[in-house]
Design an enzyme around this catalytic site. Structure first.
Site, PDB file in Angstrom:
ATOM      1  N   THR A  76       2.604  -1.580   9.196  1.00 11.58           N
ATOM      2  CA  THR A  76       2.969  -2.515  10.270  1.00 11.58           C
ATOM      3  C   THR A  76       3.176  -3.939   9.764  1.00 11.58           C
ATOM      4  O   THR A  76       3.742  -4.779  10.461  1.00 11.58           O
ATOM      5  CB  THR A  76       1.841  -2.595  11.308  1.00 11.58           C
ATOM      6  N   ASP A 132       0.876  -1.175   0.000  1.00 18.34           N
ATOM      7  CA  ASP A 132       0.000   0.000   0.000  1.00 18.34           C
ATOM      8  C   ASP A 132       0.914   1.226   0.000  1.00 18.34           C
ATOM      9  O   ASP A 132       2.140   1.106  -0.175  1.00 18.34           O
ATOM     10  CB  ASP A 132      -0.989  -0.039   1.180  1.00 18.34           C
ATOM     11  N   HIS A 181       9.523 -24.095   8.299  1.00 22.46           N
ATOM     12  CA  HIS A 181       8.521 -24.746   9.150  1.00 22.46           C
ATOM     13  C   HIS A 181       7.083 -24.552   8.677  1.00 22.46           C
ATOM     14  O   HIS A 181       6.260 -25.436   8.866  1.00 22.46           O
ATOM     15  CB  HIS A 181       8.629 -24.223  10.596  1.00 22.46           C
ATOM     16  N   HIS A 222       6.856 -31.040   9.874  1.00 29.53           N
ATOM     17  CA  HIS A 222       6.104 -29.798   9.641  1.00 29.53           C
ATOM     18  C   HIS A 222       4.982 -29.982   8.626  1.00 29.53           C
ATOM     19  O   HIS A 222       4.038 -29.197   8.595  1.00 29.53           O
ATOM     20  CB  HIS A 222       7.043 -28.700   9.167  1.00 29.53           C
ATOM     21  N   CYS A 246       3.113  -3.280   4.112  1.00 27.17           N
ATOM     22  CA  CYS A 246       2.287  -2.148   4.524  1.00 27.17           C
ATOM     23  C   CYS A 246       3.010  -1.496   5.702  1.00 27.17           C
ATOM     24  O   CYS A 246       4.188  -1.789   5.933  1.00 27.17           O
ATOM     25  CB  CYS A 246       0.852  -2.558   4.843  1.00 27.17           C
TER      26      CYS A 246
HETATM   27  C1  RB5 Z   1      -1.791   2.739   6.431  1.00 29.77           C
HETATM   28  O1  RB5 Z   1      -1.761   3.964   7.050  1.00 29.77           O
HETATM   29  C2  RB5 Z   1      -1.628   1.624   7.447  1.00 29.77           C
HETATM   30  O2  RB5 Z   1      -2.759   1.520   8.226  1.00 29.77           O
HETATM   31  C3  RB5 Z   1      -1.345   0.312   6.750  1.00 29.77           C
HETATM   32  O3  RB5 Z   1      -0.208   0.442   5.960  1.00 29.77           O
HETATM   33  C4  RB5 Z   1      -1.059  -0.898   7.628  1.00 29.77           C
HETATM   34  O4  RB5 Z   1      -0.108  -0.625   8.589  1.00 29.77           O
HETATM   35  C5  RB5 Z   1      -2.225  -1.606   8.130  1.00 29.77           C
HETATM   36  O5  RB5 Z   1      -2.113  -2.664   8.752  1.00 29.77           O
END
Ligand code: RB5
Length: 138
Positions: free
Chosen positions: A65, A10, A96, A131, A63
């Site tokens: 996180t 994203d 695994h 596994h 993304c």
């Molecule tokens: C985008 O701002 C953020 O929410 C997205 O990249 C991600 O971290 C969501 O899990």
């Protein structure tokens, strides 16, 4: 490298995706293509469809996180997406869990660590053995 490797992010993962593309120069890029705000599930689903269609292929999702991409990708039957925080984890999710998608927390990982995680993910094979039955139970 002859297996197909798809990559998508994203807007929060766009910068890291650009860097990884430049470094590896062999991935099939499914977007996004700018910092403009987009919805991560759209890209997780797009990549998951390609990984499932192309047997033996792998995917990389990024993304902010890594959590949103992980949740979304793992909704597709046959996708095993693993969120990594170290090279060791990148190795173990292949060995695994037979993970076919690597998820990188773009806003929480250094460039060098992300490159090393991707390299390890690509180079490592599933160990099968004990596994295999666990993965089959998923
Ligand atoms: C985008 O701002 C953020 O929410 C997205 O990249 C991600 O971290 C969501 O899990």
């Amino acid at each position: 490298m002859n297996k197909k490797i798809f990559i998508a992010s994203d807007h929060a993962g766009y910068e890291m995706k650009t860097k990884l593309n430049k470094y590896f120069n062999s991935f099939i890029d499914l977007g996004t293509n700018s910092f403009e705000s987009v919805d991560y599930p759209d890209f997780a689903h797009k990549l998951s469809i390609e990984v499932l269609k192309n047997e033996g292929s792998l995917g990389i999702l990024i993304c902010g996180t890594g959590v949103g991409m992980s949740i979304a990708a793992n909704r597709s039957k046959g996708i095993r997406a693993g969120l990594v925080n170290s090279v060791e984890v990148a190795r173990l999710i292949r060995q695994h869990n037979d993970a076919n998608v690597l998820v990188i927390p773009g806003r929480f990982m250094k460039d060098e660590d992300a490159k090393n995680c991707v390299q390890m993910f690509i180079d490592t094979q599933f160990e099968a053995g004990r596994h295999k039955k666990r993965v089959e139970k998923i």
